[in-house]
Design a protein around this motif. Structure first.
Motif, PDB file in Angstrom:
ATOM      1  N   UNK A  54      -0.273   5.851  -7.300  1.00 55.66           N
ATOM      2  CA  UNK A  54      -0.117   7.190  -7.873  1.00 55.66           C
ATOM      3  C   UNK A  54       1.108   7.916  -7.317  1.00 55.66           C
ATOM      4  N   UNK A  55       1.259   7.944  -5.999  1.00 59.20           N
ATOM      5  CA  UNK A  55       2.336   8.773  -5.443  1.00 59.20           C
ATOM      6  C   UNK A  55       3.687   8.085  -5.608  1.00 59.20           C
ATOM      7  N   UNK A  88      -6.077   2.046 -16.989  1.00 57.27           N
ATOM      8  CA  UNK A  88      -6.017   2.334 -15.558  1.00 57.27           C
ATOM      9  C   UNK A  88      -6.485   1.096 -14.798  1.00 57.27           C
ATOM     10  N   UNK A 139       2.234   4.691  -0.010  1.00 56.07           N
ATOM     11  CA  UNK A 139       1.571   5.950   0.352  1.00 56.07           C
ATOM     12  C   UNK A 139       0.103   5.731   0.731  1.00 56.07           C
ATOM     13  N   UNK A 140      -0.150   4.585   1.336  1.00 57.74           N
ATOM     14  CA  UNK A 140      -1.486   4.306   1.845  1.00 57.74           C
ATOM     15  C   UNK A 140      -2.576   4.280   0.783  1.00 57.74           C
ATOM     16  N   UNK A 141      -2.182   4.130  -0.495  1.00 59.98           N
ATOM     17  CA  UNK A 141      -3.139   4.156  -1.611  1.00 59.98           C
ATOM     18  C   UNK A 141      -3.803   5.522  -1.785  1.00 59.98           C
ATOM     19  N   UNK A 142      -3.304   6.535  -1.100  1.00 53.85           N
ATOM     20  CA  UNK A 142      -3.955   7.843  -1.217  1.00 53.85           C
ATOM     21  C   UNK A 142      -3.760   8.410  -2.636  1.00 53.85           C
ATOM     22  N   UNK A 143      -4.721   9.165  -3.104  1.00 61.10           N
ATOM     23  CA  UNK A 143      -4.787   9.719  -4.465  1.00 61.10           C
ATOM     24  C   UNK A 143      -4.889   8.622  -5.526  1.00 61.10           C
ATOM     25  N   UNK A 174       0.530   3.671 -13.762  1.00 60.56           N
ATOM     26  CA  UNK A 174       0.517   5.122 -13.511  1.00 60.56           C
ATOM     27  C   UNK A 174       1.737   5.791 -14.135  1.00 60.56           C
ATOM     28  N   UNK A 234       4.824   8.886  -9.003  1.00 61.96           N
ATOM     29  CA  UNK A 234       5.373  10.245  -9.044  1.00 61.96           C
ATOM     30  C   UNK A 234       6.781  10.269  -8.457  1.00 61.96           C
ATOM     31  N   UNK A 235       6.960   9.511  -7.383  1.00 65.00           N
ATOM     32  CA  UNK A 235       8.259   9.515  -6.714  1.00 65.00           C
ATOM     33  C   UNK A 235       9.327   8.868  -7.594  1.00 65.00           C
ATOM     34  N   UNK A 289       0.863  -1.186   0.000  1.00 65.33           N
ATOM     35  CA  UNK A 289       0.000   0.000   0.000  1.00 65.33           C
ATOM     36  C   UNK A 289       0.890   1.223   0.000  1.00 65.33           C
TER      37      UNK A 289
END
Lengths: 958, 259
Positions: B68-69, B119, B60-64, B104, B72-73, B58
């Motif tokens: 996704x994050x 997606x 980034x905790x699945x946030x967004x 992503x 980006x990272x 999980x």
């Protein structure tokens, strides 16, 4: 400068909210046709440029930065609900989004929320009900309900602001005088949420001083809270005239000592002294186990309470020895039935407490997120439903961890020792006002004025990072001792660790905070989550900080361990508390209590009047009764709930959580190739109404049978006890206190005797003593009731890989046996509950049971299937055995209701290949009661029930 | 023969790195777990690896949205070093959350253009689900990781695993290309045409929702097995890629040898 509002529209249908619409219709009676969600973010980023790719997936979503009127397939919405977190509440999506922006070079804060569009012929009060019951928890979230037209009339993208939690209070400590009359002391305790008695405050005045700082008083209150100190379990009790010097010493601890001595156990590494019990079932690794309860927080916010519960018990494991790795979670919930209340009964439900259905959904989601997002498999659990949990749910969460015998530097991993001069590090999350007074609040009964700060949301990501960091620095040898920040926050963790060196000194102004303005006492007792306290030798602090930074973990040097004899607390270098450790930890006089038990009693009036009579059914035939039992929430399939938990992560789950006990393979965790461990649980709260002595023994027995059925070795098995009781201290407010304490004595004696007879030590335990609701029902009447006196027993046993039989029938022609004898006694059973049958309770024969379990364990290769008999009795166990393998069963002989549905302990339904009949019967002296068939029917007496009917009833779920 | 060196990414909420590394080691690879921040501090480290695994979890905790994050990272913190690794056609497996990250990042299905055409949406059933599924490799699959495999069982454990295409024509093209590596035998999450996993046009970048690293031994089979040390279906996926790398190394070393 105004902030930016971003709304994220789903461009493909999202059906996750359909069940909420159904729930609004079914449970709330609101004609909600459909519901849609649009996520909202507010950020202080200066420009909208580059934001869309961060917040929206181009294939699934579209980001909006301007006034936007949404089109949905359901037509025009009736209402819009705008939900956001209140200031200071943990906002995980917001924090993660801020990290995402930082990756793109944008430094900004982000707050998250949601817009919900409600469709259908509902009115404003219906929309508000949906908002309050389903969409937001008023304690932590703000929900604004707008008629759709009003909502679009103003430009919500202008004058956007984020919730600000900064306080303006002065950070200086106050001096508090205890030179007060009794009434003044009582008021002081109540007003400050101290949960200290007048006598205890007088003891502070006499043994410490009369004028003390608020920091000192709060530290004392946390340390002496029932939650932290277990005063009732340590009390001197006059029980029907007999003197008992501490139930903990004479029942719990003594059971372990006696078993250890009698059986010459060499596998108890650490019991009752550390954060968790530690046992040695393997030549390479040790296992730690701990089960906690999080009842009060879950009552206020089911999701946040359960989430912080599971993350909290994970930290207990992370703080066991020099830090264990969590490898499995367990969870047991006691709730009111999910279909309660029928709408006509709603006025009888307690005010200010979530409905049973919301409680179930919220707690379940909290445990799901807590376990799944931490990468810890959930391998065992149970649901138990009874209406007496409507005022306070019980949420038990447990974790198993693994420790190597020795660390790379040669230190024993199970032992920790801070040294004078070691630095005190606070690691993990920052401190906020959330979680202030959790320990003292849980030491009081729930009423409608519970403090909002007692509610918290967990942050699994922060904790996962912290866990990775700590396990790495453990193996690098960078710290000397560790403990978790749970109840009481720093006051407990530093206060307890200080005993290792006889002193500690910290400066609270050094602690990282979520927002400014927190008072020193708040910093000291806040239970803000995801924090550990670690002792780092001075020569390792640089390396420790370097690894923390690399893991994205906050670690802060806030003081040092000393030998001053005191817990010294500074704020900006000025002393705000100085407490002698011996006063703090050892001076509290033993509580003296009275207990009396004179036999079983009927339920308290609350539940009897509201529901009991109305809900019982007329007696009916065995087949109808079986189908009725199979769909009772206590028996029916929990599969859809269990499947929401990841039970496979870490790739070591040998027995999945659908059978009796779950089992973990130890090889992936550093153990021997053929070694495993199984975890089971047992509870029998309804027997408390008859006899808590029997209740405790049946709880032990069920937990043990769970693990025996999963191949566990009864001679390598340890137990944990978790007591959740209604307030057992007699007072004017609590006239049943003595009786409830008598029930507790009986239960402890039963637990002790079961442990001795089974030869199984208790290695860890916990008690929660204020599980009462006192307030008004929704009709405005005063009500007061406690939970059923509940003891959860957790069992953990070694299992040899490859030896575990199936829990269901698998081969036609196999013979079916009932091991442990024909059941008698329907008292406390699900059958008696549904049909309101007055019945005698079953008997338990501990010596006979353990002999049987040892025989079963020695004969595991003989079994085709092995399943224990619990709720619903033999016929339910048989039905479950059929459902799992899609088989049928033909029973010989004649069955009556008592034999069919008695939940008498010590029994299993098993199947054995015909070829092994002789060997089997020679060992067990049992005669077959039937045969496994392939005709998908359950045939008994003159009845033939198709498997489809059985499956359909059982699969109804809730 | 050198053992192929695999990087197994960890940190920020990834949580299957240990079993993924163990599965690669059992298959004969040399697997090293590296924290993404350690990697970001020295992105050149990437060049010494022959393959990469982005494990489940999980992040980034699945946030967004799942993955996704972390995507980006990877883009911002690893940058060129990562895309050079991709361009060098080294095998990459993204499992569950790792699959979501690859999507992503735009590496699936088309790493050359990194165009976002698909997606992984929330499951149509509306939540996280843990269950065992039967997987069918496509007849024409070009995926190196599943080469030669017949139908097999693995667990799925996800809340966002429903494959969705911006345009149905993409599906036809992927099918035609042999990029649809795995399908579920039955509908488990509403995924387009039951897609469970797919690969890039080279067959080396592979994303899948099921967890092969969770079934390397029979010990973790859905039903308890007596022969618990026998191989589970997931083991073959890792063996395939180790064999592929060993063979290509052999070819390279033959090619470099004077005749």
């Amino acid at each position: 400068m105004t902030a930016i509002r971003i709304e994220i529209e789903n461009t493909i249908p999202d059906r996750r909210l359909e069940k909420w619409a159904a729930e609004a219709r079914d449970a709330l009676g609101v004609p909600l046709a459909a519901i849609e969600e649009v996520k909202v973010y507010k950020t202080t980023a200066g420009t909208t440029e580059n934001l869309a790719p961060v917040f929206a997936d181009p294939v699934l979503q579209q980001a909006h930065f301007d006034n936007k009127e949404y089109k949905f397939p359901h037509g025009a919405p009736a209402f819009v609900v705008d939900v956001g977190f209140r200031a200071g509440v943990t906002d995980n999506p917001g924090h993660a989004a801020a990290e995402a922006l930082a990756l793109s070079g944008i430094s900004a804060r982000v707050a998250s929320g949601s817009l919900y569009f409600l469709f259908g012929a509902l009115d404003k009060s219906g929309a508000e009900k949906v908002a309050r019951e389903l969409l937001a928890n008023d304690l932590i979230q703000k929900a604004d309900v707008y008629p759709a037209n009003d909502f679009y009339a103003h430009d919500r993208f202008k004058n956007v602001s984020l919730p600000e939690a900064a306080r303006t209070t002065k950070a200086r400590p106050e001096t508090i005088s205890l030179d007060l009359a009794d009434a003044g002391l009582e008021a002081l305790s109540r007003d400050r949420c101290l949960a200290l008695s007048v006598d205890e405050l007088k003891h502070v005045r006499a043994a410490f001083k009369a004028d003390l700082t608020d920091v000192e008083l709060e530290i004392i209150a946390q340390s002496w809270s029932e939650h932290c100190r277990h005063k009732i379990f340590g009390a001197e009790i006059d029980y029907n005239g007999e003197k008992i010097n501490s139930l903990y010493k004479t029942c719990v601890k003594r059971a372990t000592e006696e078993v250890k001595k009698a059986r010459k156990l060499d596998w108890l590494v650490s019991v009752f002294s550390d954060n968790a019990g530690i046992v040695r079932f393997d030549d390479h690794i040790d296992l730690c186990i701990k089960v906690e309860t999080h009842n009060s927080p879950s009552a206020l916010d089911p999701y946040g309470g359960a989430l912080t519960g599971i993350l909290g018990v994970n930290r207990d494991i992370l703080g066991a020895g020099l830090g264990a790795r969590p490898i499995a979670n367990t969870d047991v919930f006691c709730f009111a039935p999910p279909d309660m209340p029928a709408r006509t009964e709603e006025e009888f439900m307690p005010q200010g407490v979530k409905s049973p259905r919301r409680m179930l959904e919220g707690v379940h989601k909290g445990v799901e997120d807590g376990g799944n997002k931490s990468g810890i498999p959930t391998v065992n659990g149970a649901f138990f439903f009874d209406r007496d949990y409507a005022g306070k749910p019980l949420v038990f969460v447990g974790t198993v961890g693994v420790l190597p015998h020795a660390l790379p530097d040669g230190r024993k991993a199970a032992e920790k020792q801070a040294h004078v001069g070691d630095r005190v590090f606070m690691v993990g999350g920052a401190i906020g006002a959330d979680g202030i007074h959790g320990a003292t609040f849980s030491s009081m009964e729930i009423d409608e004025n519970a403090p909002a700060t007692a509610v918290q949301i967990g942050d699994p990501l922060t904790q996962k990072r912290m866990t990775d960091f700590l396990l790495e620095t453990r193996d690098l040898g960078l710290y000397s001792a560790i403990t978790d920040n749970g109840a009481g926050g720093l006051s407990s963790s530093v206060g307890e660790m200080a005993q290792m060196t006889n002193g500690a000194l910290i400066d609270l102004a050094l602690c990282p905070v979520k927002y400014p303005g927190l008072k020193p006492w708040e910093l000291m007792v806040s239970e803000s989550q995801e924090r550990m306290t670690v002792a780092v030798p001075p020569q390792h602090t640089a390396a420790f900080l370097e690894r923390a930074a690399r893991h994205g973990v906050t670690a802060t040097d806030i003081g040092c361990f000393t030998a001053s004899g005191n817990l010294e607390v500074l704020y900006n270098q000025a002393t705000v508390a100085s407490l002698p450790l011996d006063f703090l930890h050892d001076s509290l006089p033993q509580m003296k209590l009275k207990a009396a038990w004179d036999g079983g009693r009927e339920r308290a009036a609350w539940s009897a009047e509201t529901n009991l009579q109305a809900r019982t059914r007329q007696a009916e035939g065995l087949d109808a009764a079986l189908l009725q039992l199979l769909q009772s929430p206590n028996i029916t399939s929990k599969e859809k709930w269990v499947r929401a938990y990841d039970h496979e992560v870490q790739a070591a789950t040998h027995v999945k959580p659908f059978a009796d006990g779950g089992a973990i393979w130890l090889k992936p965790h550093g153990g021997a190739e053929d070694n495993g461990v199984t975890i089971g649980c047992g509870l029998a709260p309804r027997l408390s109404l008859h006899d808590p002595y029997l209740m405790a023994q049946c709880a032990v027995d069920e937990a043990v049978r769970n693990v025996v059925a999963a191949g566990g070795d009864p001679d390598m098995c340890c137990l944990l006890d978790n007591f959740c009781w209604p307030d057992p201290v007699q007072s004017a407010k609590n006239p049943d206190g003595e009786y409830r304490l008598g029930q507790l004595v009986r239960a402890c004696q039963g637990l002790h005797d079961a442990c001795i007879n089974y030869g199984m030590p208790l290695v860890s335990g916990k008690d929660s003593m204020k599980n009462d609701f006192k307030g008004k029902d929704k009709g405005g009447r005063d009500i007061s009731f406690g939970v059923l006196p509940t003891l959860l027993v957790t069992a953990m046993a070694r299992v040899k890989m490859g030896s575990v039989p199936a829990s269901h029938f698998n081969t036609a022609g196999d013979l079916i046996y009932l091991l442990g004898g024909k059941g008698s006694g329907l008292g406390g059973s699900e059958y008696a509950h549904i049909y309101n049958a007055c019945a005698k309770t079953p008997a338990i024969d501990l010596a006979r049971n353990i002999a049987l379990y040892r025989k079963i364990h020695a004969a595991l290769p003989l079994f085709s299937s092995l399943h224990d008999i619990s709720e619903g009795g033999m016929m339910v166990a048989l039905s479950e055995s059929m459902i799992g393998g899609r088989n049928g069963a033909q029973l010989s002989g004649t069955l009556d209701a008592e034999t069919a549905f008695s939940e008498a302990p010590g029994r299993f339904v098993v199947s054995v290949p015909a070829a092994k009949r002789e060997a089997f019967e020679k060992i067990f002296g049992a005669k077959a009661i039937g045969t496994v068939t392939d005709d998908a029917k359950l045939s008994f007496n003159d009845i033939s029930l198709p498997l489809e009917a059985i499956s359909a009833a059982w699969e109804k779920g809730f | 023969m050198m053992q192929p060196a695999f990087l197994v990414l960890s940190g920020d909420g990834i949580n299957c790195e240990r079993e993924t590394a163990a599965a690669l080691r059992d298959a004969g690879a040399n697997a090293e777990i590296l924290h993404i921040n350690d990697l970001a501090a020295k992105p050149d480290t990437l060049a010494r690896f022959d393959g990469m695994a982005i494990p489940g979890g999980f992040s980034f905790g699945d946030e967004l949205g799942s993955g996704q994050i972390l995507a980006l990272k990877i883009r911002h913190a690893l940058g060129d070093a990562f895309f050079d690794f991709v361009a060098a056609q080294k095998p990459i497996i993204g499992i569950c959350n790792g699959f979501q990250v690859l999507v992503k990042l735009g590496l699936l299905p088309y790493p050359a253009t990194q165009k976002r055409v698909m997606a992984l949406a929330p499951n149509l059933q509306g939540g996280f689900i843990d269950r065992w599924v039967t997987l069918q490799p496509a007849q024409n699959s070009i995926c190196k990781w599943t080469e030669g495999m017949e139908a097999f069982d693995l667990p799925i454990r996800h809340g966002e695993g429903r494959v969705v295409f911006g345009d149905d024509a993409v599906y036809d093209e992927l099918k035609e290309n042999g990029q649809i590596a795995l399908t579920y035998r039955e509908d488990v999450n509403g995924s387009h045409q039951h897609i469970a996993g797919l690969c890039d046009p080279s067959g080396l970048i592979f994303g899948l929702m099921p967890h092969p690293e969770a079934f390397v031994y029979q010990a973790t089979n859905f039903a308890p097995q007596r022969d618990f040390m026998a191989a589970g279906a997931g083991a073959q996926i890792f063996r395939n890629i180790v064999t592929y790398l060993t063979e290509t190394q052999k070819e390279k070393s033959y090619a470099g040898r004077p005749h």
